[in-house]
Design a protein around this motif. Structure first.
Motif, mmCIF file in Angstrom:
data_model
loop_
_atom_site.group_PDB
_atom_site.id
_atom_site.type_symbol
_atom_site.label_atom_id
_atom_site.label_comp_id
_atom_site.label_asym_id
_atom_site.label_seq_id
_atom_site.Cartn_x
_atom_site.Cartn_y
_atom_site.Cartn_z
ATOM 1 N N LEU A 1 15.197 -28.723 -59.487
ATOM 2 C CA LEU A 1 15.942 -28.068 -58.123
ATOM 3 C C LEU A 1 15.009 -28.461 -56.952
ATOM 4 O O LEU A 1 15.457 -28.874 -55.802
ATOM 5 C CB LEU A 1 15.718 -26.541 -58.278
ATOM 6 N N SER A 2 13.569 -28.607 -57.031
ATOM 7 C CA SER A 2 12.794 -28.960 -56.014
ATOM 8 C C SER A 2 13.073 -30.432 -55.478
ATOM 9 O O SER A 2 13.010 -30.808 -54.377
ATOM 10 C CB SER A 2 11.338 -29.103 -56.342
ATOM 11 N N THR A 3 13.338 -31.416 -56.593
ATOM 12 C CA THR A 3 14.063 -32.785 -56.011
ATOM 13 C C THR A 3 15.188 -32.716 -55.295
ATOM 14 O O THR A 3 15.162 -33.575 -54.323
ATOM 15 C CB THR A 3 14.064 -33.794 -57.237
ATOM 16 N N ALA A 4 16.053 -31.834 -55.715
ATOM 17 C CA ALA A 4 17.160 -31.636 -54.994
ATOM 18 C C ALA A 4 17.100 -30.993 -53.396
ATOM 19 O O ALA A 4 17.670 -31.660 -52.369
ATOM 20 C CB ALA A 4 18.420 -30.933 -55.663
ATOM 21 N N GLU B 1 17.835 -32.960 -49.865
ATOM 22 C CA GLU B 1 18.421 -32.566 -49.099
ATOM 23 C C GLU B 1 17.748 -32.380 -47.598
ATOM 24 O O GLU B 1 18.168 -32.550 -46.616
ATOM 25 C CB GLU B 1 18.841 -30.859 -49.307
ATOM 26 N N LYS B 2 16.274 -32.147 -47.918
ATOM 27 C CA LYS B 2 15.581 -32.238 -46.634
ATOM 28 C C LYS B 2 15.527 -33.613 -45.932
ATOM 29 O O LYS B 2 15.630 -33.813 -44.777
ATOM 30 C CB LYS B 2 14.060 -31.917 -46.927
ATOM 31 N N GLU B 3 15.568 -34.580 -46.868
ATOM 32 C CA GLU B 3 15.566 -36.039 -46.239
ATOM 33 C C GLU B 3 17.007 -36.358 -45.587
ATOM 34 O O GLU B 3 16.952 -36.916 -44.618
ATOM 35 C CB GLU B 3 15.363 -36.920 -47.356
ATOM 36 N N THR B 4 18.042 -35.743 -46.037
ATOM 37 C CA THR B 4 19.379 -35.856 -45.245
ATOM 38 C C THR B 4 19.276 -35.392 -44.153
ATOM 39 O O THR B 4 20.077 -35.645 -43.388
ATOM 40 C CB THR B 4 20.270 -35.451 -46.607
ATOM 41 N N ALA B 5 18.643 -34.108 -44.225
ATOM 42 C CA ALA B 5 18.588 -33.068 -42.924
ATOM 43 C C ALA B 5 18.088 -33.891 -41.803
ATOM 44 O O ALA B 5 18.090 -34.016 -40.817
ATOM 45 C CB ALA B 5 18.054 -31.777 -43.268
#
Length: 162
Positions: free
Chosen positions: A70-73, A77-81
């Motif tokens: 979950l933390s890698t997901a 998501e933060k990288e895509t943000a």
């Protein structure tokens, strides 16, 4: 038995297993099955505090170690943000550049118009500075992407005569 209760179809609610009173209104063959399905009892757990803690799940989630998947997901998501923010910033820069280009062109046209008026003789400058408020002609030629409709003007004239 009434089939409607405050405008709600009781039989519809009874088939969905919603409120307990509606289960009693089901047809006799399905009444027992519906009661068992809607009233499953949880086994009682003996706790030293004497009651069930409504925040036990929340406390366990706070104390528990984070799930690595979950933390890698979340990090992805933060990288895509961040990538989305960068794309928005780049789009904004390009839009501002385009606006400045258009406004600069309009400013140059205004300066050229003023220079052309200044180049006119004095008696014509006053007339050139007055805005032209005459309406556009009704029968003007407008070039379009489509071919003209045959006899369109004749149809308009006939429609005006009627």
């Amino acid at each position: 038995l009434p089939t409607r209760y405050f405008g709600i179809d009781i039989m519809l609610l009874a088939t969905r297993g919603c409120p307990p009173f509606a289960a009693a209104l089901r047809p006799a063959g399905t009444r027992a099955l519906a009661f068992k399905a809607t009233h499953k009892r949880q086994p009682k757990k003996e706790e030293s505090s004497g009651g069930r803690d409504p925040y036990a799940t929340l406390k366990a989630a706070i104390i528990a170690e984070p799930d690595p998947e979950l933390s890698t997901a979340i990090m992805a998501e933060k990288e895509t943000a961040a990538a989305r923010r960068e794309r928005r910033a780049e789009y904004s820069r390009q839009a501002i550049t385009e606006v400045k280009r258009v406004m600069g062109h309009l400013s140059r046209l205004i300066k050229l118009r003023q220079a052309a008026i200044e180049a006119l003789p004095e008696e014509l400058q006053e007339a050139a500075r007055k805005p032209d408020l005459t309406p556009a002609p009704i029968q003007r030629r407008i070039f379009t992407d489509t071919a003209p409709i045959p006899d369109y003007q004749a149809k308009l004239l006939r429609r005006g005569e009627d």
